[in-house]
Design a protein around this motif. Structure first.
Motif, PDB file in Angstrom:
ATOM      1  N   THR A 126      -0.734   4.646  -1.432  1.00 38.19           N
ATOM      2  CA  THR A 126      -2.105   4.543  -0.945  1.00 38.19           C
ATOM      3  C   THR A 126      -2.128   4.658   0.574  1.00 38.19           C
ATOM      4  O   THR A 126      -1.325   4.046   1.258  1.00 38.19           O
ATOM      5  CB  THR A 126      -2.718   3.178  -1.343  1.00 38.19           C
ATOM      6  OG1 THR A 126      -2.609   3.043  -2.751  1.00 38.19           O
ATOM      7  CG2 THR A 126      -4.148   3.058  -0.919  1.00 38.19           C
ATOM      8  N   THR A 127      -3.045   5.447   1.067  1.00 38.78           N
ATOM      9  CA  THR A 127      -3.289   5.498   2.508  1.00 38.78           C
ATOM     10  C   THR A 127      -4.553   4.704   2.758  1.00 38.78           C
ATOM     11  O   THR A 127      -5.610   5.026   2.205  1.00 38.78           O
ATOM     12  CB  THR A 127      -3.480   6.949   2.992  1.00 38.78           C
ATOM     13  OG1 THR A 127      -2.310   7.679   2.669  1.00 38.78           O
ATOM     14  CG2 THR A 127      -3.734   6.996   4.475  1.00 38.78           C
ATOM     15  N   LEU A 140       0.833  -1.203   0.000  1.00 39.26           N
ATOM     16  CA  LEU A 140       0.000   0.000   0.000  1.00 39.26           C
ATOM     17  C   LEU A 140       0.868   1.253   0.000  1.00 39.26           C
ATOM     18  O   LEU A 140       0.616   2.196  -0.749  1.00 39.26           O
ATOM     19  CB  LEU A 140      -0.923   0.018   1.221  1.00 39.26           C
ATOM     20  CG  LEU A 140      -2.044  -1.007   1.273  1.00 39.26           C
ATOM     21  CD1 LEU A 140      -2.813  -0.867   2.589  1.00 39.26           C
ATOM     22  CD2 LEU A 140      -2.975  -0.888   0.097  1.00 39.26           C
TER      23      LEU A 140
END
Length: 113
Positions: A44-45, A39
């Motif tokens: 991406t959070t 992630l």
């Protein structure tokens, strides 16, 4: 010693009981060792991440495993590094032990979405 009763201590500032340290908790997420690294690499959070689509444990390829979260009353600094809330472990779905459980969440009827 051993498993403590539910809500034995007051809730934390968010109103949550039993967030740390009694038993490891099953999650519905499949286990892969690098899920959060993937992630992060993608930029991406994750907010309430749902986990990977499939399980993979390089120590036992082909054995489907789910994530354990939290801590067990058996863990200490000398024995186990997974006694903190944010840690993750792994296990086969048919694993049973006296320091592994799951969490129920109750939402008042008027607050359900």
């Amino acid at each position: 010693m051993g498993v403590g009763p539910v809500a034995q201590f007051p809730p934390n500032g968010y109103g949550l009981y039993d967030v740390a340290g009694n038993v490891w908790e099953w999650t519905s997420d499949w286990y892969t060792p690098n899920y959060y690294a993937q992630l992060a690499a993608a930029g991406t959070t994750a907010r309430n991440p749902q986990g990977p689509a499939a399980s993979f444990d390089p120590d036992e390829p082909g054995v489907m495993k789910r994530v354990h979260r939290g801590g067990s009353y058996l863990c200490t600094d000398q024995y186990c590094s997974r006694y903190m809330v944010g840690t993750r472990g792994k296990g086969e779905g048919d694993t049973g032990t006296n320091h592994l459980g799951f969490r129920f969440v109750s939402v008042p009827a008027g607050e359900r979405r």
